[in-house]
Write a protein that holds these residues in place. Structure first.
Motif, PDB file in Angstrom:
ATOM      1  N   SER A 276       9.273 -54.001  -3.102  1.00 14.58           N
ATOM      2  CA  SER A 276       8.538 -52.796  -3.443  1.00 14.58           C
ATOM      3  C   SER A 276       7.499 -53.084  -4.519  1.00 14.58           C
ATOM      4  O   SER A 276       6.587 -52.308  -4.717  1.00 14.58           O
ATOM      5  CB  SER A 276       9.505 -51.711  -3.902  1.00 14.58           C
TER       6      SER A 276
ATOM      7  N   ASN B  34       5.820 -56.109  -4.733  1.00 14.61           N
ATOM      8  CA  ASN B  34       4.741 -56.939  -4.218  1.00 14.61           C
ATOM      9  C   ASN B  34       3.883 -56.185  -3.199  1.00 14.61           C
ATOM     10  O   ASN B  34       4.055 -56.292  -1.992  1.00 14.61           O
ATOM     11  CB  ASN B  34       5.312 -58.209  -3.601  1.00 14.61           C
ATOM     12  N   GLN B  35       2.967 -55.406  -3.742  1.00 14.57           N
ATOM     13  CA  GLN B  35       2.149 -54.528  -2.901  1.00 14.57           C
ATOM     14  C   GLN B  35       1.278 -55.312  -1.919  1.00 14.57           C
ATOM     15  O   GLN B  35       1.126 -54.915  -0.770  1.00 14.57           O
ATOM     16  CB  GLN B  35       1.256 -53.647  -3.787  1.00 14.57           C
TER      17      GLN B  35
ATOM     18  N   ARG C 191       1.032 -55.104   2.355  1.00 11.45           N
ATOM     19  CA  ARG C 191      -0.190 -54.938   3.133  1.00 11.45           C
ATOM     20  C   ARG C 191      -0.385 -56.077   4.135  1.00 11.45           C
ATOM     21  O   ARG C 191      -0.659 -55.824   5.310  1.00 11.45           O
ATOM     22  CB  ARG C 191      -1.406 -54.862   2.204  1.00 11.45           C
TER      23      ARG C 191
ATOM     24  N   THR D 281      -3.878 -45.338  -2.602  1.00 10.71           N
ATOM     25  CA  THR D 281      -3.513 -46.760  -2.671  1.00 10.71           C
ATOM     26  C   THR D 281      -3.946 -47.488  -1.401  1.00 10.71           C
ATOM     27  O   THR D 281      -4.479 -48.593  -1.463  1.00 10.71           O
ATOM     28  CB  THR D 281      -1.969 -46.906  -2.786  1.00 10.71           C
TER      29      THR D 281
ATOM     30  N   GLU E 190       0.932 -48.545   7.246  1.00 10.39           N
ATOM     31  CA  GLU E 190       0.981 -48.753   5.790  1.00 10.39           C
ATOM     32  C   GLU E 190       1.183 -47.428   5.048  1.00 10.39           C
ATOM     33  O   GLU E 190       1.946 -47.354   4.079  1.00 10.39           O
ATOM     34  CB  GLU E 190      -0.292 -49.463   5.311  1.00 10.39           C
TER      35      GLU E 190
ATOM     36  N   ARG F 143       4.537 -46.901   2.800  1.00 12.42           N
ATOM     37  CA  ARG F 143       4.395 -46.623   1.361  1.00 12.42           C
ATOM     38  C   ARG F 143       4.911 -45.233   0.993  1.00 12.42           C
ATOM     39  O   ARG F 143       5.393 -45.027  -0.115  1.00 12.42           O
ATOM     40  CB  ARG F 143       2.946 -46.791   0.927  1.00 12.42           C
TER      41      ARG F 143
ATOM     42  N   GLU G  97       8.596 -45.729   0.666  1.00  7.27           N
ATOM     43  CA  GLU G  97       8.870 -46.422  -0.591  1.00  7.27           C
ATOM     44  C   GLU G  97       8.757 -45.448  -1.781  1.00  7.27           C
ATOM     45  O   GLU G  97       9.591 -45.439  -2.672  1.00  7.27           O
ATOM     46  CB  GLU G  97       7.847 -47.540  -0.719  1.00  7.27           C
ATOM     47  N   ARG G  98       7.701 -44.634  -1.765  1.00  4.48           N
ATOM     48  CA  ARG G  98       7.465 -43.686  -2.855  1.00  4.48           C
ATOM     49  C   ARG G  98       8.502 -42.562  -2.877  1.00  4.48           C
ATOM     50  O   ARG G  98       8.864 -42.044  -3.928  1.00  4.48           O
ATOM     51  CB  ARG G  98       6.052 -43.102  -2.686  1.00  4.48           C
TER      52      ARG G  98
END
Ligand code: NI
Length: 402
Positions: free
Chosen positions: A10, A12-13, A17, A328, A392, A396, A399-400
């Protein structure tokens, strides 16, 4: 023992991607395959089979045959957390495709002219990614593959079949590829995003006769013309001017030739509005007008009125989550467009009546590549670069949310 796994996934953005961008060729393959074999609402057999095969291949738990052709996949993370649902629609439209592309529809008269092939591919890509990253996933993600969005509506029967329970869904998100916005943008807003959809059919019964002897008749064409005109006054005179609404008569049929006054006329219309305070208002006002005009001309009427989809309302907290995630993914705040309301309707609205959530638009138009025809057009197509962006955005959001 509580896991102390470092959450490098989480953190390592850039890795997220690039992992997702690597899925792009697969996403395109899936989308094109689905595009070649489009199916109408509640007939998405091949589509459901295709989804089921992929899920099986990846070892994802799922249930098929919900509300006929719907599926729900459940991905349980290694760590406890909330339950987020992601909804994708799978159905196509009764349109003959006019694109000359290698992946052109092979089903005569049926076409994915709204991008639901892309929605299904994006949900599959999301499922694949999350299943590969279960170890970093907190909570549960339910992927809802829904039939019949274009009508008569698959969301309601799926809810009735219990897709939001066991385990109970805490929130739901969904997206629509959107050719009204350019690639590289996301349309998201709090509150009403898409309109309530109602429709009606009205038969006017007059008294037919000779076109040269009108005084012996009750002319349903003249009556219908009065009604069509008078209905226009509902939006201009009865609806609060701060609010938006539409009353459209899309079809009016009567008579066969120039010198015969027919016995009846039939009209069909659609009604759209944003404020739930207008629930129930339009059928009442429309009938008042029709009844009044019919009475004054000596005609009779029969009105059938249907409420299809309610206003689609985004939860403020979930809309904010999607907005911040979109910044993002798009990398600029300017790519996030709040002015994206449309009078189009969506049965995602039913899910959003049950649990808080957010539905949003993913810009997919690319005029330079001639990929900007409107939805439901026989030449509709979209920029497939949006597929990986969709995955993506979903990943995300997951994740958020957790
Ligand atoms: Ni659509």
């Amino acid at each position: 023992m509580v896991s102390t796994l470092p959450l490098q996934h989480s953190i390592n953005q850039a890795q997220i991607r690039s992992d997702i961008r690597n899925l792009q060729p697969q996403l395109v393959t899936w989308r094109r395959r689905l595009h070649q074999y489009p199916e109408l609402g509640f007939k998405e057999q091949l589509t459901a089979e295709f989804v089921a095969e992929r899920l099986q291949e990846w070892g994802i738990e799922f249930q098929a045959g919900i509300a006929q052709t719907g599926l729900v996949a459940t991905i349980t993370g290694a760590q406890p957390g909330p339950v987020l649902a992601i909804r994708a629609d799978m159905d196509a439209l009764p349109i003959q495709e006019e694109n000359q592309v290698p992946y052109k529809s092979r089903h005569d008269g049926i076409m994915h002219a709204c991008g639901h092939d892309g929605h299904t591919a994006i949900a599959l890509g999301t499922a694949y990614y999350l299943a590969q990253h279960r170890h970093a996933l907190k909570g549960i993600v339910k992927l809802i593959f829904q039939p019949a969005e274009e009508g008569p509506g698959g969301a309601k029967p799926m809810i009735e079949a219990g897709v939001l329970t066991n385990p109970n869904v805490d929130a739901i998100i969904g997206l629509h590829l959107w050719n009204n916005l350019p690639l590289g943008t996301v349309g998201v807003r709090t509150g009403a995003l898409m309109a309530a959809v109602e429709q009606f059919e009205c038969k006017i019964f007059g008294q037919g006769g000779h076109g040269a002897i009108p005084h012996q008749t009750v002319d349903p064409i003249v009556v219908s013309a009065q009604i069509v005109n008078a209905l226009q006054s509902i939006v201009s005179r009865n609806v609060d001017p701060i609010q938006s609404a539409v009353v459209t008569i899309g079809s009016l049929h009567a008579g066969h030739t120039h010198n015969v006054i027919p016995g009846q006329a039939v009209m069909q219309g659609t009604v759209r509005y944003f404020s739930p305070s207008y629930d129930g208002f339009f059928p009442q006002r429309i009938e008042q007008i029709i009844a009044g005009i019919c009475q004054s001309y000596g005609a009779r009427y029969e009105l059938n009125y249907y409420s299809l989809y309610p206003v689609l309302i985004n939860d403020p907290r979930m809309a904010e989550l999607v907005r911040s995630v979109a910044e993002t993914v798009i990398e600029t705040a300017a790519g996030v467009v709040p002015e994206c309301q449309t009078m189009g309707g969506e049965d995602m609205a039913f899910f959003l009546q049950q649990v808080p959530g957010c539905y949003f638009f993913l810009g997919s138009a690319n005029p330079e590549q001639n990929l900007a025809y409107p939805h439901h057009h026989p030449r509709f197509d979209f920029d497939e670069t949006a597929l990986a962006m969709g995955v993506e955005l979903f990943v995300r959001c997951v994740e958020r949310f957790s």
